[in-house]
Design a protein around this motif. Structure first.
Motif, PDB file in Angstrom:
ATOM      1  N   LYS A 207       0.687  -1.503   0.031  1.00 53.77           N
ATOM      2  CA  LYS A 207       0.435   0.075  -0.541  1.00 53.77           C
ATOM      3  C   LYS A 207       0.724   1.342   0.381  1.00 53.77           C
ATOM      4  O   LYS A 207      -0.079   2.129   0.134  1.00 53.77           O
ATOM      5  CB  LYS A 207      -0.776   0.027   1.420  1.00 53.77           C
ATOM      6  N   THR A 208       2.224   0.713  -0.321  1.00 54.09           N
ATOM      7  CA  THR A 208       2.865   2.049   0.604  1.00 54.09           C
ATOM      8  C   THR A 208       4.046   1.947  -0.471  1.00 54.09           C
ATOM      9  O   THR A 208       5.068   0.817  -1.103  1.00 54.09           O
ATOM     10  CB  THR A 208       3.868   2.634   1.572  1.00 54.09           C
ATOM     11  N   MET A 209       4.124   3.028  -2.085  1.00 46.25           N
ATOM     12  CA  MET A 209       5.944   2.699  -2.712  1.00 46.25           C
ATOM     13  C   MET A 209       6.679   3.803  -2.184  1.00 46.25           C
ATOM     14  O   MET A 209       6.592   5.701  -2.322  1.00 46.25           O
ATOM     15  CB  MET A 209       5.451   3.349  -3.915  1.00 46.25           C
ATOM     16  N   TYR A 210       7.908   3.790  -2.230  1.00 45.85           N
ATOM     17  CA  TYR A 210       9.110   4.335  -2.428  1.00 45.85           C
ATOM     18  C   TYR A 210       9.553   4.758  -3.662  1.00 45.85           C
ATOM     19  O   TYR A 210      10.177   3.841  -4.152  1.00 45.85           O
ATOM     20  CB  TYR A 210      10.275   4.673  -1.394  1.00 45.85           C
ATOM     21  N   PHE A 211      10.320   5.408  -4.511  1.00 39.90           N
ATOM     22  CA  PHE A 211      10.680   5.744  -5.611  1.00 39.90           C
ATOM     23  C   PHE A 211      11.434   7.742  -5.723  1.00 39.90           C
ATOM     24  O   PHE A 211      11.125   7.798  -4.441  1.00 39.90           O
ATOM     25  CB  PHE A 211      10.193   5.241  -6.399  1.00 39.90           C
ATOM     26  N   SER A 212      12.961   6.803  -6.538  1.00 44.32           N
ATOM     27  CA  SER A 212      13.070   7.719  -6.486  1.00 44.32           C
ATOM     28  C   SER A 212      12.810   9.188  -8.093  1.00 44.32           C
ATOM     29  O   SER A 212      12.972   8.352  -9.003  1.00 44.32           O
ATOM     30  CB  SER A 212      14.459   7.540  -6.497  1.00 44.32           C
ATOM     31  N   ALA A 213      12.850   9.448  -8.301  1.00 48.63           N
ATOM     32  CA  ALA A 213      12.758  10.674  -9.368  1.00 48.63           C
ATOM     33  C   ALA A 213      13.947  11.574  -9.660  1.00 48.63           C
ATOM     34  O   ALA A 213      14.319  12.251  -8.073  1.00 48.63           O
ATOM     35  CB  ALA A 213      11.333  10.906  -9.897  1.00 48.63           C
ATOM     36  N   ASN A 214      13.752  12.523 -10.529  1.00 48.07           N
ATOM     37  CA  ASN A 214      15.023  13.774 -10.998  1.00 48.07           C
ATOM     38  C   ASN A 214      13.573  14.580 -10.563  1.00 48.07           C
ATOM     39  O   ASN A 214      12.483  15.130 -10.666  1.00 48.07           O
ATOM     40  CB  ASN A 214      14.790  13.863 -12.466  1.00 48.07           C
ATOM     41  N   GLN A 215      14.434  15.829  -9.971  1.00 52.11           N
ATOM     42  CA  GLN A 215      13.280  17.544 -10.008  1.00 52.11           C
ATOM     43  C   GLN A 215      15.206  17.945  -9.985  1.00 52.11           C
ATOM     44  O   GLN A 215      16.640  17.660  -8.745  1.00 52.11           O
ATOM     45  CB  GLN A 215      13.615  17.644  -8.633  1.00 52.11           C
ATOM     46  N   ASN A 225      19.994  25.171 -13.172  1.00 57.84           N
ATOM     47  CA  ASN A 225      19.600  24.462 -12.333  1.00 57.84           C
ATOM     48  C   ASN A 225      20.478  22.966 -12.684  1.00 57.84           C
ATOM     49  O   ASN A 225      20.770  22.654 -13.909  1.00 57.84           O
ATOM     50  CB  ASN A 225      17.554  23.939 -13.106  1.00 57.84           C
ATOM     51  N   LYS A 226      20.144  22.128 -11.729  1.00 53.98           N
ATOM     52  CA  LYS A 226      21.169  20.855 -11.508  1.00 53.98           C
ATOM     53  C   LYS A 226      19.982  19.771 -11.000  1.00 53.98           C
ATOM     54  O   LYS A 226      19.200  20.378 -10.176  1.00 53.98           O
ATOM     55  CB  LYS A 226      22.125  20.257 -10.498  1.00 53.98           C
ATOM     56  N   VAL A 227      19.888  18.960 -11.957  1.00 51.55           N
ATOM     57  CA  VAL A 227      18.749  18.016 -11.829  1.00 51.55           C
ATOM     58  C   VAL A 227      19.538  16.914 -10.034  1.00 51.55           C
ATOM     59  O   VAL A 227      19.825  16.380 -11.196  1.00 51.55           O
ATOM     60  CB  VAL A 227      18.243  17.444 -12.943  1.00 51.55           C
ATOM     61  N   PHE A 228      18.546  16.484  -9.691  1.00 52.71           N
ATOM     62  CA  PHE A 228      18.890  15.669  -8.318  1.00 52.71           C
ATOM     63  C   PHE A 228      17.602  14.355  -8.125  1.00 52.71           C
ATOM     64  O   PHE A 228      16.662  15.260  -8.494  1.00 52.71           O
ATOM     65  CB  PHE A 228      19.139  16.439  -7.175  1.00 52.71           C
ATOM     66  N   LEU A 229      18.755  13.378  -8.265  1.00 51.69           N
ATOM     67  CA  LEU A 229      17.014  12.767  -7.933  1.00 51.69           C
ATOM     68  C   LEU A 229      16.386  12.744  -6.087  1.00 51.69           C
ATOM     69  O   LEU A 229      17.770  12.908  -4.963  1.00 51.69           O
ATOM     70  CB  LEU A 229      17.989  11.077  -7.416  1.00 51.69           C
ATOM     71  N   LYS A 230      15.532  12.785  -6.053  1.00 52.84           N
ATOM     72  CA  LYS A 230      14.639  12.811  -4.300  1.00 52.84           C
ATOM     73  C   LYS A 230      13.936  11.610  -4.600  1.00 52.84           C
ATOM     74  O   LYS A 230      13.916  10.599  -5.066  1.00 52.84           O
ATOM     75  CB  LYS A 230      14.111  13.978  -4.970  1.00 52.84           C
ATOM     76  N   ILE A 231      13.815  11.226  -3.303  1.00 57.51           N
ATOM     77  CA  ILE A 231      12.670  10.142  -2.996  1.00 57.51           C
ATOM     78  C   ILE A 231      11.407  10.642  -2.145  1.00 57.51           C
ATOM     79  O   ILE A 231      11.224  11.620  -1.502  1.00 57.51           O
ATOM     80  CB  ILE A 231      13.527   9.633  -1.481  1.00 57.51           C
ATOM     81  N   TYR A 232      10.520  10.066  -3.361  1.00 61.25           N
ATOM     82  CA  TYR A 232       9.021  10.019  -2.714  1.00 61.25           C
ATOM     83  C   TYR A 232       8.109   9.196  -2.203  1.00 61.25           C
ATOM     84  O   TYR A 232       8.714   7.957  -2.332  1.00 61.25           O
ATOM     85  CB  TYR A 232       8.262  10.230  -4.479  1.00 61.25           C
ATOM     86  N   LYS A 245       4.235  12.228  -3.115  1.00 53.53           N
ATOM     87  CA  LYS A 245       4.870  13.745  -2.408  1.00 53.53           C
ATOM     88  C   LYS A 245       6.838  13.545  -2.047  1.00 53.53           C
ATOM     89  O   LYS A 245       6.821  12.048  -1.484  1.00 53.53           O
ATOM     90  CB  LYS A 245       3.845  14.242  -0.560  1.00 53.53           C
ATOM     91  N   LEU A 246       7.141  14.793  -1.899  1.00 53.92           N
ATOM     92  CA  LEU A 246       8.623  14.137  -1.298  1.00 53.92           C
ATOM     93  C   LEU A 246       8.622  13.412   0.816  1.00 53.92           C
ATOM     94  O   LEU A 246       7.855  14.026   1.445  1.00 53.92           O
ATOM     95  CB  LEU A 246       9.218  15.524  -1.590  1.00 53.92           C
ATOM     96  N   PHE A 247       9.542  12.840   0.029  1.00 56.25           N
ATOM     97  CA  PHE A 247      10.170  12.432   1.682  1.00 56.25           C
ATOM     98  C   PHE A 247      10.163  13.095   2.492  1.00 56.25           C
ATOM     99  O   PHE A 247      11.149  14.046   2.273  1.00 56.25           O
ATOM    100  CB  PHE A 247      11.137  10.999   1.114  1.00 56.25           C
ATOM    101  N   ILE A 248      10.170  13.389   3.513  1.00 54.14           N
ATOM    102  CA  ILE A 248      10.171  14.752   4.373  1.00 54.14           C
ATOM    103  C   ILE A 248      11.377  14.873   4.541  1.00 54.14           C
ATOM    104  O   ILE A 248      12.152  15.652   4.948  1.00 54.14           O
ATOM    105  CB  ILE A 248       9.253  14.185   6.290  1.00 54.14           C
TER     106      ILE A 248
END
Length: 617
Positions: A207-215, A225-232, A245-248
């Protein structure tokens, strides 16, 4: 001729800008143009080699590093990376000659002496068998994660025209491999990301998914701008995934990626380069339900110059991760295991072959305590593209006099052909006795094998299926032979042909009715599985009546029956465009029971049937 070394930014500004943004594919193009004007420039050779090295393309990296050090054997990190590239390319003799030449020229250099003692990766006897997963593409496929009975993985196989300037490939997305239907499709999400999306992890309940995507991010003193990977984070509710939503806790102006969640859901591990190299961090979910701030793993796990990446949990206390800094720094990603003893994490233990080999190895998952599972490697790639590999453990066969003997083994081997030729990627499902079930995938030669521990003879049921072919079902009694039961069988699946007609057994209707009866529903459920297993197949679903009653009325009745069966399929997820329903009334009897012919109820029931015809593949 000596190579020229000039580090001026004005030397190749477009290449330097792309390199600073980690856009290695763009940097290679720019640096190559500059190198064409200055073929002996060491700075450009080093940068191009580094770009290919960072992309995992060690063949091209070795070519540029070789040119670089030909006249400049003391050229910094290029020496170590050239040696690594040779090893990862399997060029062991070239590596030995290269290191010998370094030691001869610099007999007191300890770094070169250590290079002489690097372990070569050799094929050794192992309890494990490894095979290339059948759902790999020509692009990068990596980081599998369990999601129910399926696998979710990252891939750059999309046909999107947008390209990642780092790799030159398409941006990555999440894909779904259905282990039942053997089909692969892009994961259906109600949101999209502009750049790369990948390295997903799921909670145990799915029921919960964590993934990384560029921001994109820009600091106050930056103009680019530098495009960094963030955890969502996204949650599944009412049949769909929520807007992520962005991981805290994402470090700013840094990459945060490769999330892994423990089985209990109270420990999240990820990798970040906030301190230059990629290191592992963890957050603990407190009793309040909030995550604690990230804590860096100890220095005996995180190294000063290497990268620690792609963590995964085997269980709540065992973490697998990859590093190129432990043992012999800089020589490819190898997988390691560390165990939490309640107070601290154990010193990393390197996984043995075949899990670690030439190249980068990472992202191992297993749901059965390492009896089987999946991992990622580029060991067989000359371009650096990763592929997903499956593995299973060969269990020891116990002897009669062995005091430590285990239960006897059930060993199953076989082959799958399709139209008389070896058929790779077929799903072989085998079950015996309640609760004992195994799935296998035929390899490139159409072969497969599996094993169970057992206590006696077993009646086995099996099913073999692959999209584009008719499935086969059957049963067999396996006879016991000493302490081991062997069974070998072969299948030859028939290709599905257009205009092929198939009668669906046991779909009968009550007289003058079109309701789906319970027995008919179970047969239609099999058709649903068939269509889900062959997503490209479209069918004509035809219904037939017996000869009793008015001809026109029977035509209308049969159409209602066909529409009723079609609705049942639609209600269970089959696309409407794949099913054409038609009623033939009493015009196509399967026996002699036509108008005016007196027949039994059983004979009339034979004509009240449903058939499918393959319209398209």
């Amino acid at each position: 001729m000596s190579l020229s070394l000039t580090t001026s930014y004005a030397q190749c500004p477009k290449g330097d800008q792309a390199y600073s943004l980690l856009q290695y594919d763009e940097a290679i193009k720019a640096y190559t143009k500059c190198l064409n004007k200055n073929a002996d420039n060491a700075y450009l050779l080093d940068r191009i080699g580094d770009c290919y090295y960072s992309l995992g393309n060690t063949v091209m990296a070795a070519m540029y590093y070789k040119r670089l050090i030909a006249d400049s054997p003391d050229f910094g990190s290029g020496i170590t990376k050239y040696g690594d590239a040779l090893l990862r390319n399997g060029q062991h003799e070239d590596y030995d000659r290269f290191v010998d030449s370094l030691i001869a020229a610099h007999p007191s250099n300890k770094q070169y002496a250590r290079m002489k003692t690097l372990p070569m990766v050799t094929q050794t006897e192992s309890q494990y068998e490894v095979h290339l997963a059948p759902f790999n593409s020509q692009s990068a496929d990596f980081s599998p994660a369990f999601y129910g009975n399926a696998l979710v993985f990252s891939s750059s196989r999309s046909n999107d025209k947008k390209r990642d300037k780092l790799t030159g490939d398409n941006f990555t997305d999440l894909y779904f491999f259905d282990t039942i239907s053997q089909s692969v499709e892009q994961m259906k999400l109600p949101f999209s990301t502009k750049y790369n999306m990948g390295a997903a992890a799921f909670s145990k309940d799915g029921k919960t998914m964590y993934f990384s995507a560029n921001q994109p991010e820009k600091s106050l003193n930056q103009t680019i701008n530098k495009v960094f990977l963030k955890i969502y984070e996204s949650t599944f509710s009412k049949g769909t995934w929520s807007e992520p939503k962005l991981f805290i806790y994402n470090f700013e102006l840094a990459n945060n990626t490769h999330p892994a969640i423990s089985h209990k859901g109270n420990l999240l591990v990820f990798s970040s380069d906030i301190n230059s190299s990629m290191d592992l961090y963890h957050c603990i979910k407190e009793k309040s339900g909030y995550w604690s701030k990230p804590v860096k793993f100890p220095d005996y796990i995180n190294t000063k110059t290497g990268h620690e990446v792609f963590p995964t949990f085997l269980n709540d206390s065992t973490l697998i991760f990859s590093s190129n800094g432990i043992g012999h720094p800089g020589y490819g990603l190898d997988m390691y295991k560390t165990v939490w003893n309640g107070k601290k994490w154990s010193f990393p233990e390197r996984l043995s072959e075949p899990f670690n080999g030439q190249g980068d190895d990472f992202g191992l998952i297993s749901a059965d305590d390492m009896l089987s599972g999946w991992f990622t490697s580029n060991r067989e790639s000359s371009t650096g593209h990763e592929s997903i590999y499956g593995f299973y453990k060969r269990l020891p066969i116990a002897g009669k006099d062995d005091k430590k003997s285990i239960a006897p083994l059930l060993i199953i081997t076989g082959t799958v052909n399709g139209g008389g030729k070896p058929l790779p990627g077929a799903l072989v499902s085998v079950s015996y006795s309640p609760g004992n079930f195994m799935k296998m995938i035929s390899d490139s030669l159409g072969t497969f094998n599996a094993q169970w521990q057992h206590d006696g003879e077993a009646e086995v049921e099996f099913e073999v299926m692959k999209p584009g072919y008719h499935s086969e079902h059957g049963k067999a009694l396996l006879k016991r032979t000493a302490d081991t039961m062997f069974f070998t069988f072969a299948f030859d699946l028939k290709p599905i042909q257009e205009d092929e007609e198939i009668t669906i057994k046991n779909i009968y209707y009550n007289y003058n009715k079109w309701d789906i009866l319970p027995d008919a529903a179970s047969e239609l459920d099999k058709l649903i599985i068939y269509l889900a297993s062959h997503p490209s197949v479209s069918i004509e679903l035809s219904s037939h009546t017996d000869a009793r009653g008015d001809d026109r009325y029977n035509q209308i009745l049969s159409q209602k029956r066909a529409e009723s069966a079609r609705k049942y399929l639609l209600d269970n997820g089959i696309e409407a465009s794949r099913i054409h329903a038609i009623g033939y009334g009493e015009s196509k009897p399967v026996n002699h029971c036509t108008n005016t012919v007196k027949c039994s109820e059983a004979a009339h029931a034979e004509n009240r049937r449903t058939e499918i015809k393959i319209l398209g593949l």
